[in-house]
Motif scaffolding. Structure first.
Motif, PDB file in Angstrom:
ATOM      1  N   HIS A  31       0.832  -1.207   0.000  1.00  0.00           N
ATOM      2  CA  HIS A  31       0.000   0.000   0.000  1.00  0.00           C
ATOM      3  C   HIS A  31       0.863   1.252   0.000  1.00  0.00           C
ATOM      4  O   HIS A  31       0.583   2.214  -0.729  1.00  0.00           O
ATOM      5  CB  HIS A  31      -0.927   0.007   1.217  1.00  0.00           C
ATOM      6  CG  HIS A  31      -1.770   1.237   1.337  1.00  0.00           C
ATOM      7  ND1 HIS A  31      -3.042   1.331   0.803  1.00  0.00           N
ATOM      8  CD2 HIS A  31      -1.509   2.451   1.891  1.00  0.00           C
ATOM      9  CE1 HIS A  31      -3.536   2.527   1.036  1.00  0.00           C
ATOM     10  NE2 HIS A  31      -2.620   3.235   1.708  1.00  0.00           N
ATOM     11  N   ASP A  32       1.924   1.258   0.796  1.00  0.00           N
ATOM     12  CA  ASP A  32       2.801   2.427   0.867  1.00  0.00           C
ATOM     13  C   ASP A  32       3.478   2.690  -0.476  1.00  0.00           C
ATOM     14  O   ASP A  32       3.597   3.846  -0.910  1.00  0.00           O
ATOM     15  CB  ASP A  32       3.858   2.226   1.954  1.00  0.00           C
ATOM     16  CG  ASP A  32       3.259   2.240   3.355  1.00  0.00           C
ATOM     17  OD1 ASP A  32       2.137   2.766   3.511  1.00  0.00           O
ATOM     18  OD2 ASP A  32       3.917   1.730   4.280  1.00  0.00           O
ATOM     19  N   VAL A  33       3.925   1.614  -1.135  1.00  0.00           N
ATOM     20  CA  VAL A  33       4.582   1.766  -2.440  1.00  0.00           C
ATOM     21  C   VAL A  33       3.595   2.303  -3.480  1.00  0.00           C
ATOM     22  O   VAL A  33       3.898   3.222  -4.243  1.00  0.00           O
ATOM     23  CB  VAL A  33       5.168   0.415  -2.906  1.00  0.00           C
ATOM     24  CG1 VAL A  33       5.685   0.527  -4.341  1.00  0.00           C
ATOM     25  CG2 VAL A  33       6.294  -0.024  -1.975  1.00  0.00           C
ATOM     26  N   VAL A  34       2.400   1.722  -3.498  1.00  0.00           N
ATOM     27  CA  VAL A  34       1.369   2.156  -4.441  1.00  0.00           C
ATOM     28  C   VAL A  34       0.993   3.615  -4.180  1.00  0.00           C
ATOM     29  O   VAL A  34       0.831   4.408  -5.119  1.00  0.00           O
ATOM     30  CB  VAL A  34       0.131   1.243  -4.329  1.00  0.00           C
ATOM     31  CG1 VAL A  34      -1.055   1.848  -5.067  1.00  0.00           C
ATOM     32  CG2 VAL A  34       0.442  -0.140  -4.888  1.00  0.00           C
ATOM     33  N   SER A  35       0.868   3.975  -2.915  1.00  0.00           N
ATOM     34  CA  SER A  35       0.502   5.349  -2.570  1.00  0.00           C
ATOM     35  C   SER A  35       1.549   6.341  -3.056  1.00  0.00           C
ATOM     36  O   SER A  35       1.204   7.446  -3.502  1.00  0.00           O
ATOM     37  CB  SER A  35       0.319   5.472  -1.053  1.00  0.00           C
ATOM     38  OG  SER A  35      -0.761   4.679  -0.607  1.00  0.00           O
ATOM     39  N   ALA A  36       2.823   5.958  -2.969  1.00  0.00           N
ATOM     40  CA  ALA A  36       3.883   6.839  -3.456  1.00  0.00           C
ATOM     41  C   ALA A  36       3.713   7.123  -4.946  1.00  0.00           C
ATOM     42  O   ALA A  36       3.884   8.262  -5.402  1.00  0.00           O
ATOM     43  CB  ALA A  36       5.249   6.210  -3.180  1.00  0.00           C
ATOM     44  N   GLY A  37       3.353   6.088  -5.703  1.00  0.00           N
ATOM     45  CA  GLY A  37       3.108   6.287  -7.129  1.00  0.00           C
ATOM     46  C   GLY A  37       1.934   7.213  -7.388  1.00  0.00           C
ATOM     47  O   GLY A  37       1.957   8.030  -8.319  1.00  0.00           O
ATOM     48  N   ILE A  38       0.898   7.098  -6.567  1.00  0.00           N
ATOM     49  CA  ILE A  38      -0.272   7.969  -6.717  1.00  0.00           C
ATOM     50  C   ILE A  38       0.102   9.421  -6.449  1.00  0.00           C
ATOM     51  O   ILE A  38      -0.310  10.334  -7.176  1.00  0.00           O
ATOM     52  CB  ILE A  38      -1.398   7.517  -5.776  1.00  0.00           C
ATOM     53  CG1 ILE A  38      -1.904   6.133  -6.182  1.00  0.00           C
ATOM     54  CG2 ILE A  38      -2.553   8.525  -5.798  1.00  0.00           C
ATOM     55  CD1 ILE A  38      -2.898   5.535  -5.202  1.00  0.00           C
ATOM     56  N   TYR A  39       0.892   9.653  -5.404  1.00  0.00           N
ATOM     57  CA  TYR A  39       1.291  11.020  -5.078  1.00  0.00           C
ATOM     58  C   TYR A  39       2.099  11.646  -6.219  1.00  0.00           C
ATOM     59  O   TYR A  39       1.929  12.825  -6.539  1.00  0.00           O
ATOM     60  CB  TYR A  39       2.099  11.041  -3.787  1.00  0.00           C
ATOM     61  CG  TYR A  39       1.272  10.848  -2.542  1.00  0.00           C
ATOM     62  CD1 TYR A  39       0.171  11.663  -2.281  1.00  0.00           C
ATOM     63  CD2 TYR A  39       1.581   9.845  -1.627  1.00  0.00           C
ATOM     64  CE1 TYR A  39      -0.599  11.479  -1.137  1.00  0.00           C
ATOM     65  CE2 TYR A  39       0.813   9.658  -0.478  1.00  0.00           C
ATOM     66  CZ  TYR A  39      -0.274  10.479  -0.240  1.00  0.00           C
ATOM     67  OH  TYR A  39      -1.043  10.310   0.885  1.00  0.00           O
ATOM     68  N   VAL A  40       2.972  10.862  -6.833  1.00  0.00           N
ATOM     69  CA  VAL A  40       3.733  11.367  -7.977  1.00  0.00           C
ATOM     70  C   VAL A  40       2.788  11.753  -9.111  1.00  0.00           C
ATOM     71  O   VAL A  40       2.933  12.805  -9.743  1.00  0.00           O
ATOM     72  CB  VAL A  40       4.748  10.311  -8.460  1.00  0.00           C
ATOM     73  CG1 VAL A  40       5.381  10.733  -9.782  1.00  0.00           C
ATOM     74  CG2 VAL A  40       5.832  10.093  -7.409  1.00  0.00           C
ATOM     75  N   ALA A  41       1.789  10.901  -9.354  1.00  0.00           N
ATOM     76  CA  ALA A  41       0.823  11.191 -10.424  1.00  0.00           C
ATOM     77  C   ALA A  41       0.011  12.438 -10.128  1.00  0.00           C
ATOM     78  O   ALA A  41      -0.324  13.199 -11.047  1.00  0.00           O
ATOM     79  CB  ALA A  41      -0.109   9.988 -10.612  1.00  0.00           C
ATOM     80  N   LEU A  42      -0.317  12.679  -8.859  1.00  0.00           N
ATOM     81  CA  LEU A  42      -1.093  13.859  -8.498  1.00  0.00           C
ATOM     82  C   LEU A  42      -0.361  15.151  -8.854  1.00  0.00           C
ATOM     83  O   LEU A  42      -0.992  16.157  -9.188  1.00  0.00           O
ATOM     84  CB  LEU A  42      -1.403  13.844  -6.996  1.00  0.00           C
ATOM     85  CG  LEU A  42      -2.383  12.776  -6.504  1.00  0.00           C
ATOM     86  CD1 LEU A  42      -2.500  12.829  -4.984  1.00  0.00           C
ATOM     87  CD2 LEU A  42      -3.753  12.949  -7.151  1.00  0.00           C
ATOM     88  N   VAL A  43       0.966  15.111  -8.781  1.00  0.00           N
ATOM     89  CA  VAL A  43       1.759  16.295  -9.124  1.00  0.00           C
ATOM     90  C   VAL A  43       2.025  16.360 -10.628  1.00  0.00           C
ATOM     91  O   VAL A  43       1.930  17.422 -11.253  1.00  0.00           O
ATOM     92  CB  VAL A  43       3.087  16.291  -8.347  1.00  0.00           C
ATOM     93  CG1 VAL A  43       3.974  17.456  -8.793  1.00  0.00           C
ATOM     94  CG2 VAL A  43       2.836  16.371  -6.850  1.00  0.00           C
ATOM     95  N   ALA A  44       2.347  15.210 -11.222  1.00  0.00           N
ATOM     96  CA  ALA A  44       2.797  15.196 -12.613  1.00  0.00           C
ATOM     97  C   ALA A  44       1.666  15.315 -13.632  1.00  0.00           C
ATOM     98  O   ALA A  44       1.822  15.981 -14.668  1.00  0.00           O
ATOM     99  CB  ALA A  44       3.591  13.915 -12.883  1.00  0.00           C
ATOM    100  N   ALA A  45       0.531  14.682 -13.372  1.00  0.00           N
ATOM    101  CA  ALA A  45      -0.551  14.661 -14.372  1.00  0.00           C
ATOM    102  C   ALA A  45      -1.042  16.064 -14.747  1.00  0.00           C
ATOM    103  O   ALA A  45      -1.198  16.364 -15.940  1.00  0.00           O
ATOM    104  CB  ALA A  45      -1.705  13.793 -13.885  1.00  0.00           C
ATOM    105  N   PRO A  46      -1.305  16.961 -13.785  1.00  0.00           N
ATOM    106  CA  PRO A  46      -1.730  18.307 -14.181  1.00  0.00           C
ATOM    107  C   PRO A  46      -0.685  19.039 -15.033  1.00  0.00           C
ATOM    108  O   PRO A  46      -1.044  19.761 -15.966  1.00  0.00           O
ATOM    109  CB  PRO A  46      -1.947  19.022 -12.840  1.00  0.00           C
ATOM    110  CG  PRO A  46      -2.244  17.925 -11.878  1.00  0.00           C
ATOM    111  CD  PRO A  46      -1.370  16.794 -12.308  1.00  0.00           C
TER     112      PRO A  46
END
Length: 243
Positions: free
Chosen positions: A151-166
């Motif tokens: 879960h922690d690893v997956v969450s890290a990927g989500i946080y990166v996407a939250l910044v990069a996607a916009p």
């Protein structure tokens, strides 16, 4: 007609996912007796010892599925992968669909990586909802389960996407008159998200960690809603060659 339906479906999904997720953590936060509204981090609300964890799990799953649908529709609307590989598709399209597709390609070419990143973030969000933390509060870091670590690893990927996607979407929208008004709001959302998440992860404001996390998630989701609303509006516009 198929393009128009996909725009509407994608736009609705892009709005429904963030709203369901936000409602999930808001309601679940208030249900945790003995804890402040922002004391428990979002992932903790889905832990086995949380009250009604199914609410937050559902929020994760709905956001993930809707993000995948929204990313797919946005990718197609922005031109897909370009002109290559579309010969077979062209043979199956009607005149209106062909003209709409050619117009998209002429305006913007390829869709860029933004929509694909949104799709990937959707899949990661589903995984985050299924790979639950062991406990609601982060008080026992030792002997964590494999799914807690995952879960922690997956969450890290989500946080990166939250910044990069916009940022990726803002880059793609440059010069496209249909989308250019969203460029700077998307850049602003990305910068605010990055700043808030840095404060969250560094622990500089540990007593505000839950609030910072909620802000860091909500700002990019609001940006997604703005893009989804625009996609939905395009789905309501008359199609080229249509009646």
């Amino acid at each position: 007609m198929a393009d128009r339906r996909l725009r509407v479906l994608g736009g609705l999904a892009g709005l429904a996912g963030p709203l369901a997720f936000t409602a999930g953590w808001a309601v679940s936060s208030l249900l945790q007796t003995g804890h402040g509204a922002t004391e428990v981090q979002i992932s903790g609300l889905a832990a086995p010892d949380a009250r009604d964890p199914w609410i937050m799990i559902t929020g994760f799953l709905v956001l993930g599925a809707c993000s995948a649908v929204f990313g797919t529709a946005l990718h197609r609307e922005l031109g897909g992968s370009g002109r290559e590989g579309r010969a077979g598709q062209a043979g199956r399209e009607g005149r209106a669909e062909r003209e709409a597709r050619e117009g998209r390609e002429a305006r913007g070419g390829r869709a860029g990586a933004g929509p694909r990143l949104i799709q990937a973030a959707g899949l990661l969000t589903v995984a985050a909802g299924l790979l639950r933390r062991d406990q609601m509060l982060l008080t026992a870091p030792a002997h964590e389960s494999w799914h807690n670590h995952a879960h922690d690893v997956v969450s890290a990927g989500i946080y990166v996407a939250l910044v990069a996607a916009p940022l990726l979407l803002a880059r793609r929208f440059r010069g496209d008159q249909r989308w250019t008004a969203l460029r700077w709001p998307l850049v602003g959302a990305s910068l605010v998200t990055a700043a808030v998440l840095v404060a969250f992860f560094t622990g500089a404001f540990s007593s505000w960690a839950g609030l910072l996390q909620r802000i860091g998630v909500s700002v990019p989701l609001a940006a997604v809603c703005a893009v989804a609303a625009r996609l939905l509006a395009l789905g309501r516009e008359p199609q080229p060659g249509g009646l």
